[in-house]
Design a protein around this motif. Structure first.
Motif, short mmCIF file in Angstrom:
data_model
loop_
_atom_site.label_atom_id
_atom_site.label_comp_id
_atom_site.label_asym_id
_atom_site.label_seq_id
_atom_site.Cartn_x
_atom_site.Cartn_y
_atom_site.Cartn_z
N ARG A 95 0.84 -1.19 0.00
CA ARG A 95 0.00 0.00 0.00
C ARG A 95 0.88 1.25 0.00
NH1 ARG A 95 -4.57 1.60 4.58
NH2 ARG A 95 -5.21 3.58 3.61
N MET B 256 -4.05 -0.39 -1.56
CA MET B 256 -3.90 -1.60 -0.76
C MET B 256 -2.75 -2.42 -1.33
SD MET B 256 -7.33 -3.68 -2.00
CE MET B 256 -8.44 -2.31 -1.63
N SER B 257 -2.29 -3.39 -0.58
CA SER B 257 -1.19 -4.23 -1.03
C SER B 257 -1.65 -5.20 -2.10
CB SER B 257 -0.61 -5.01 0.15
OG SER B 257 -1.57 -5.95 0.63
#
Length: 256
Positions: free
Chosen positions: A177, A217-218
């Motif tokens: 992120r 987000m990741s």
């Protein structure tokens, strides 16, 4: 946005090949259709038509919900949205007010104006800009991280949308992120059985980069949730405002 289930594959690393990180789409026709139009328009003119069709419009067409607001009130709201999206600078770097001799009126300015045709008084056009040349390798010592999206998702991004989770097909490894990523498009390719399929690893992503942004987000998060913003776009090949979240107008020309 594309609602198909994303494949959580990692794309091959981006190469440093000159011209790879660019936006140069090519429209492919079925051979018999291409020959028909080439004969009808002439090959040179048809080539120009095909090139134009491969790029989005720089205008957004808006229909005002006149049950909730007036066209003039929406024009003022649109000017605020345009300013928030960093589009308030018009042609040759002049502000909207400067281009209208300092006037604050919205009607007829270069960014937001009413449709001039009778019977379409509730229609407004908002002008964007593009195509822009972007710099993707700002840190040459580091490889460019990528998020690959579907064609339908890319069509929406080119019209001002963010990248949402359902439209993501693949993502580089070790993306967290807040990382800066390039956004490229995986388009349908012809397959041996005569049909079409999407291959996120296909090398013809060269010339199909539509911008870059910051991940919300990741990589793991993107492929473990069904919805939400995956990438917040910071630089776009085509800069148009997003009208998401407004309830007094309808975006007639958005791809979705």
């Amino acid at each position: 946005m594309d609602s198909s289930s994303p494949a959580s594959a990692s794309p091959p690393p981006a190469t440093a090949e000159t011209g790879r990180h660019a936006y140069r789409p090519k429209l492919r026709w079925q051979p018999d259709v291409e020959e028909y139009f080439a004969a009808a328009y002439g090959r040179d003119r048809f080539a120009l038509i095909s090139e134009a069709l491969a790029h989005p419009s720089c205008y957004s067409c808006i229909r005002v919900n006149t049950l909730k607001s007036s066209t003039d009130a929406v024009m003022h709201k649109l000017m605020d949205i345009v300013s928030e999206n960093g589009l308030s600078v018009g042609i040759n770097g002049l502000d909207i007010g400067d281009q209208n001799s300092g006037s604050n009126t919205h009607e007829g300015n270069s960014m937001v104006h009413k449709c001039p045709y009778t019977g379409l008084e509730n229609v407004i056009f908002v002008r964007g800009s593009g195509p822009h040349v972007l710099q993707y390798d700002s840190q040459p010592e580091q490889s460019v991280k990528e998020v690959i999206v579907s064609r339908k998702c890319a069509e929406s991004v080119l019209r001002g949308a963010q990248v949402y989770v359902p439209g993501v097909l693949a993502c580089s490894a070790h993306v967290e992120r807040g990382d800066k990523v390039a956004v490229s498009v995986a388009v349908e390719q012809a397959v041996e059985d005569g049909g079409w399929a999407v291959d996120a690893h296909y090398e013809e992503r060269k010339g199909l980069y539509i911008g870059q942004g910051i991940t919300a987000m990741s990589r793991a998060g993107i492929f473990h949730v069904p919805h939400g913003i995956a990438v917040e776009m910071t630089e776009r090949v085509y800069q148009l405002p997003s009208f998401n979240g407004t309830d007094i107008l309808y975006a007639e020309s958005f791809a979705s």
